[in-house]
Write a protein that holds these residues in place. Structure first.
Motif, PDB file in Angstrom:
ATOM      1  N   GLY A   1      -9.604 -23.709  -9.297  1.00 48.88           N
ATOM      2  CA  GLY A   1     -10.073 -25.064  -9.538  1.00 48.88           C
ATOM      3  C   GLY A   1      -9.980 -25.927  -8.297  1.00 48.88           C
ATOM      4  O   GLY A   1     -10.871 -26.753  -8.023  1.00 48.88           O
ATOM      5  N   ARG A   2      -8.918 -25.759  -7.528  1.00 49.56           N
ATOM      6  CA  ARG A   2      -8.783 -26.499  -6.266  1.00 49.56           C
ATOM      7  C   ARG A   2      -9.902 -26.128  -5.285  1.00 49.56           C
ATOM      8  O   ARG A   2     -10.446 -26.993  -4.582  1.00 49.56           O
ATOM      9  CB  ARG A   2      -7.417 -26.214  -5.637  1.00 49.56           C
ATOM     10  CG  ARG A   2      -6.242 -26.791  -6.404  1.00 49.56           C
ATOM     11  CD  ARG A   2      -4.920 -26.413  -5.747  1.00 49.56           C
ATOM     12  NE  ARG A   2      -3.785 -26.918  -6.485  1.00 49.56           N
ATOM     13  CZ  ARG A   2      -3.260 -28.138  -6.340  1.00 49.56           C
ATOM     14  NH1 ARG A   2      -3.796 -28.967  -5.451  1.00 49.56           N
ATOM     15  NH2 ARG A   2      -2.221 -28.505  -7.053  1.00 49.56           N
ATOM     16  N   LEU A   3     -10.244 -24.840  -5.251  1.00 50.32           N
ATOM     17  CA  LEU A   3     -11.327 -24.402  -4.363  1.00 50.32           C
ATOM     18  C   LEU A   3     -12.664 -24.995  -4.792  1.00 50.32           C
ATOM     19  O   LEU A   3     -13.475 -25.405  -3.961  1.00 50.32           O
ATOM     20  CB  LEU A   3     -11.408 -22.879  -4.362  1.00 50.32           C
ATOM     21  CG  LEU A   3     -10.226 -22.113  -3.756  1.00 50.32           C
ATOM     22  CD1 LEU A   3     -10.419 -20.605  -3.934  1.00 50.32           C
ATOM     23  CD2 LEU A   3     -10.052 -22.455  -2.280  1.00 50.32           C
ATOM     24  N   VAL A   4     -12.904 -25.036  -6.121  1.00 47.57           N
ATOM     25  CA  VAL A   4     -14.150 -25.592  -6.642  1.00 47.57           C
ATOM     26  C   VAL A   4     -14.240 -27.078  -6.293  1.00 47.57           C
ATOM     27  O   VAL A   4     -15.279 -27.573  -5.841  1.00 47.57           O
ATOM     28  CB  VAL A   4     -14.253 -25.382  -8.165  1.00 47.57           C
ATOM     29  CG1 VAL A   4     -15.430 -26.152  -8.743  1.00 47.57           C
ATOM     30  CG2 VAL A   4     -14.389 -23.897  -8.481  1.00 47.57           C
ATOM     31  N   MET A   5     -13.138 -27.815  -6.490  1.00 44.25           N
ATOM     32  CA  MET A   5     -13.141 -29.245  -6.181  1.00 44.25           C
ATOM     33  C   MET A   5     -13.354 -29.496  -4.688  1.00 44.25           C
ATOM     34  O   MET A   5     -14.095 -30.400  -4.294  1.00 44.25           O
ATOM     35  CB  MET A   5     -11.823 -29.876  -6.637  1.00 44.25           C
ATOM     36  CG  MET A   5     -11.722 -31.356  -6.341  1.00 44.25           C
ATOM     37  SD  MET A   5     -10.219 -32.107  -6.990  1.00 44.25           S
ATOM     38  CE  MET A   5     -10.648 -32.235  -8.722  1.00 44.25           C
ATOM     39  N   GLU A   6     -12.715 -28.680  -3.863  1.00 45.91           N
ATOM     40  CA  GLU A   6     -12.890 -28.826  -2.411  1.00 45.91           C
ATOM     41  C   GLU A   6     -14.335 -28.554  -2.015  1.00 45.91           C
ATOM     42  O   GLU A   6     -14.921 -29.287  -1.207  1.00 45.91           O
ATOM     43  CB  GLU A   6     -11.949 -27.871  -1.672  1.00 45.91           C
ATOM     44  CG  GLU A   6     -12.069 -27.957  -0.159  1.00 45.91           C
ATOM     45  CD  GLU A   6     -11.169 -26.976   0.562  1.00 45.91           C
ATOM     46  OE1 GLU A   6     -11.232 -26.924   1.811  1.00 45.91           O
ATOM     47  OE2 GLU A   6     -10.412 -26.236  -0.110  1.00 45.91           O
ATOM     48  N   ALA A   7     -14.926 -27.497  -2.591  1.00 50.52           N
ATOM     49  CA  ALA A   7     -16.318 -27.172  -2.271  1.00 50.52           C
ATOM     50  C   ALA A   7     -17.254 -28.289  -2.711  1.00 50.52           C
ATOM     51  O   ALA A   7     -18.207 -28.647  -1.998  1.00 50.52           O
ATOM     52  CB  ALA A   7     -16.711 -25.856  -2.944  1.00 50.52           C
ATOM     53  N   ALA A   8     -16.995 -28.854  -3.885  1.00 55.12           N
ATOM     54  CA  ALA A   8     -17.835 -29.949  -4.385  1.00 55.12           C
ATOM     55  C   ALA A   8     -17.765 -31.154  -3.467  1.00 55.12           C
ATOM     56  O   ALA A   8     -18.776 -31.815  -3.204  1.00 55.12           O
ATOM     57  CB  ALA A   8     -17.397 -30.335  -5.797  1.00 55.12           C
ATOM     58  N   SER A   9     -16.573 -31.451  -2.957  1.00 58.09           N
ATOM     59  CA  SER A   9     -16.413 -32.629  -2.095  1.00 58.09           C
ATOM     60  C   SER A   9     -16.953 -32.393  -0.692  1.00 58.09           C
ATOM     61  O   SER A   9     -17.493 -33.312  -0.064  1.00 58.09           O
ATOM     62  CB  SER A   9     -14.932 -33.022  -2.021  1.00 58.09           C
ATOM     63  OG  SER A   9     -14.165 -32.017  -1.387  1.00 58.09           O
ATOM     64  N   ARG A  10     -16.843 -31.163  -0.201  1.00 53.40           N
ATOM     65  CA  ARG A  10     -17.296 -30.885   1.157  1.00 53.40           C
ATOM     66  C   ARG A  10     -18.805 -30.683   1.252  1.00 53.40           C
ATOM     67  O   ARG A  10     -19.362 -30.696   2.348  1.00 53.40           O
ATOM     68  CB  ARG A  10     -16.584 -29.642   1.708  1.00 53.40           C
ATOM     69  CG  ARG A  10     -15.119 -29.865   2.039  1.00 53.40           C
ATOM     70  CD  ARG A  10     -14.486 -28.627   2.653  1.00 53.40           C
ATOM     71  NE  ARG A  10     -13.106 -28.840   3.015  1.00 53.40           N
ATOM     72  CZ  ARG A  10     -12.695 -29.388   4.159  1.00 53.40           C
ATOM     73  NH1 ARG A  10     -13.588 -29.780   5.056  1.00 53.40           N
ATOM     74  NH2 ARG A  10     -11.407 -29.541   4.392  1.00 53.40           N
ATOM     75  N   SER A  11     -19.471 -30.477   0.112  1.00 59.62           N
ATOM     76  CA  SER A  11     -20.921 -30.265   0.151  1.00 59.62           C
ATOM     77  C   SER A  11     -21.645 -31.593  -0.057  1.00 59.62           C
ATOM     78  O   SER A  11     -21.828 -32.362   0.894  1.00 59.62           O
ATOM     79  CB  SER A  11     -21.323 -29.231  -0.912  1.00 59.62           C
ATOM     80  OG  SER A  11     -20.790 -29.558  -2.179  1.00 59.62           O
ATOM     81  N   ASN A  12     -22.028 -31.909  -1.268  1.00 58.85           N
ATOM     82  CA  ASN A  12     -22.808 -33.131  -1.517  1.00 58.85           C
ATOM     83  C   ASN A  12     -22.058 -34.111  -2.408  1.00 58.85           C
ATOM     84  O   ASN A  12     -22.677 -34.951  -3.068  1.00 58.85           O
ATOM     85  CB  ASN A  12     -24.152 -32.768  -2.171  1.00 58.85           C
ATOM     86  CG  ASN A  12     -23.986 -32.002  -3.467  1.00 58.85           C
ATOM     87  OD1 ASN A  12     -22.915 -31.464  -3.749  1.00 58.85           O
ATOM     88  ND2 ASN A  12     -25.031 -31.945  -4.275  1.00 58.85           N
ATOM     89  N   LEU A  13     -20.724 -34.014  -2.440  1.00 61.73           N
ATOM     90  CA  LEU A  13     -19.906 -34.881  -3.294  1.00 61.73           C
ATOM     91  C   LEU A  13     -20.386 -34.820  -4.743  1.00 61.73           C
ATOM     92  O   LEU A  13     -20.445 -35.839  -5.430  1.00 61.73           O
ATOM     93  CB  LEU A  13     -19.917 -36.326  -2.778  1.00 61.73           C
ATOM     94  CG  LEU A  13     -18.983 -36.636  -1.607  1.00 61.73           C
ATOM     95  CD1 LEU A  13     -19.185 -38.075  -1.136  1.00 61.73           C
ATOM     96  CD2 LEU A  13     -17.525 -36.413  -1.998  1.00 61.73           C
ATOM     97  N   LYS A  14     -20.741 -33.631  -5.177  1.00 57.71           N
ATOM     98  CA  LYS A  14     -21.204 -33.470  -6.561  1.00 57.71           C
ATOM     99  C   LYS A  14     -20.078 -33.755  -7.542  1.00 57.71           C
ATOM    100  O   LYS A  14     -18.890 -33.620  -7.210  1.00 57.71           O
ATOM    101  CB  LYS A  14     -21.747 -32.054  -6.783  1.00 57.71           C
ATOM    102  CG  LYS A  14     -20.735 -30.946  -6.560  1.00 57.71           C
ATOM    103  CD  LYS A  14     -21.302 -29.584  -6.923  1.00 57.71           C
ATOM    104  CE  LYS A  14     -22.413 -29.133  -6.013  1.00 57.71           C
ATOM    105  NZ  LYS A  14     -21.977 -28.888  -4.612  1.00 57.71           N
ATOM    106  N   GLY A  15     -20.450 -34.166  -8.742  1.00 62.17           N
ATOM    107  CA  GLY A  15     -19.459 -34.343  -9.789  1.00 62.17           C
ATOM    108  C   GLY A  15     -18.760 -33.030 -10.091  1.00 62.17           C
ATOM    109  O   GLY A  15     -19.331 -31.943  -9.928  1.00 62.17           O
TER     110      GLY A  15
END
Length: 334
Positions: free
Chosen positions: A257-271
């Motif tokens: 889950g931490r990896l998913v959140m990091e990826a979401a924030s580092r890409s297009n700040l997706k929800g």
């Protein structure tokens, strides 16, 4: 309770004897209502955990396949597409039709779930499939009941709110209750008018692919639901990092889950929506029926072979009955 569990496993053993001939019809990637081979040409094994034997070979997606799936989902979300121009009530009817098809294929879905996941087939038939069907039926009724408000404001103004679909939703589901998780993810997203790119667990993919065939049969337009089998480090990562995915929903472990959140924030700040389990408590007060409390706690711990995000982690006993309850719990477990 012990007699009931024994009955369930006895029935499951008899049913599993008939499951050797259960057909696995769908093993490919599902994009745009079409079955496709992986771009890389790779496949991976689906294993029956009760026998440790291969069930079938599944197409193994990667980032390139995710790109194609996201492109299909984005096209299906285009404002002029059949999905976006469809009446909300019709979206509800499609979901209701999908639930009807699941009812029709209930036995087959239960057998596929048991064969791929390892749980007793009766548990899948009597619990998992009905829960999944109920979820989809429930959200089918919400499709035309999602609306905003007219807001009174000062002056000669007309103010209102309007709820609109988010867009392309990436969804990553776990292995413990595959069909339930599939339903919990797709039903609300589709009721609201979104499109989906979903990754099932690499350990339990088969039932999700059968659901794709039912989605197509129900009449959902191409590109609305896309399913890419594969591994978290490739497909899951590609979905989480993708610049054209508007939101990602993940159910699984806290580290991932931490990896998913990091990826979401580092890409297009997706929800990002994460369901990572919890530390569910059971509090037993002095006036409780202790025999009932013990049996309920036992079921709460060992339900679904201890693979549950809402499983009991803490048993808190209030008062001076702690030793008796502890001995009783140990006796029940043994």
């Amino acid at each position: 309770m012990i007699v009931q569990i024994g009955r369930i496993f006895a029935i499951s053993r008899r049913l599993r004897n008939t499951m050797a001939t259960t057909p696995v019809q769908f093993t490919k990637i599902f994009i745009n209502n079409e079955w496709r081979n992986s771009i890389s040409g790779k496949t991976f094994q689906s294993i029956d955990p009760s026998t440790e034997e291969e069930i079938c070979q599944l197409q193994e997606g990667n980032a390139a396949d995710v790109d194609v799936a996201v492109e299909a989902a984005r096209s299906a979300f285009d404002y002029a597409s059949p999905w976006r121009r469809m009446d909300a009530s019709q979206r509800g009817r499609l979901l209701s039709r999908l639930a009807d098809l699941m009812e029709r294929d209930r036995q087959l879905l239960a057998e596929l779930e048991s064969m791929d996941n390892g749980k007793p087939v009766t548990v899948a038939f009597e619990r998992d499939i009905p829960i999944s069907i109920d979820c989809i039926r429930y959200h089918s009724g919400w499709a035309d009941k999602i609306h905003g408000k007219v807001v009174p404001v000062d002056g000669e103004f007309f103010a209102y709110t309007r709820y609109e679909p988010i867009g392309v939703i990436g969804q990553i589901i776990p292995w413990n209750v595959p069909l339930i998780m599939f339903a919990w993810k797709i039903a609300p997203a589709l009721a609201c008018g979104n499109t989906i790119v979903l990754k099932p667990s690499e350990e339990t993919t088969i039932s999700s692919l059968h659901m794709c065939s039912l989605i197509k049969e129900a009449g959902f337009p191409p590109g609305v639901v896309n399913v890419v089998p594969g591994f978290g480090s490739t497909v899951g990562s590609a979905i989480s990092h993708h610049m054209d995915v508007d939101k990602v929903a993940f159910t699984g472990s806290e580290p991932v889950g931490r990896l998913v959140m990091e990826a979401a924030s580092r890409s297009n700040l997706k929800g990002c929506k994460l369901e990572l389990g919890g530390k569910s408590p059971c509090i037993v007060f002095p006036d409780a029926d202790l025999d009932e409390a013990v049996m309920t706690s036992h079921k709460a711990v060992f339900s679904n072979q201890v693979s549950n995000t809402t499983i009991l982690h803490q048993l808190q006993i209030i008062g001076d009955v702690c030793c008796w309850a502890y001995i009783t719990v140990v006796d029940v477990i043994l």
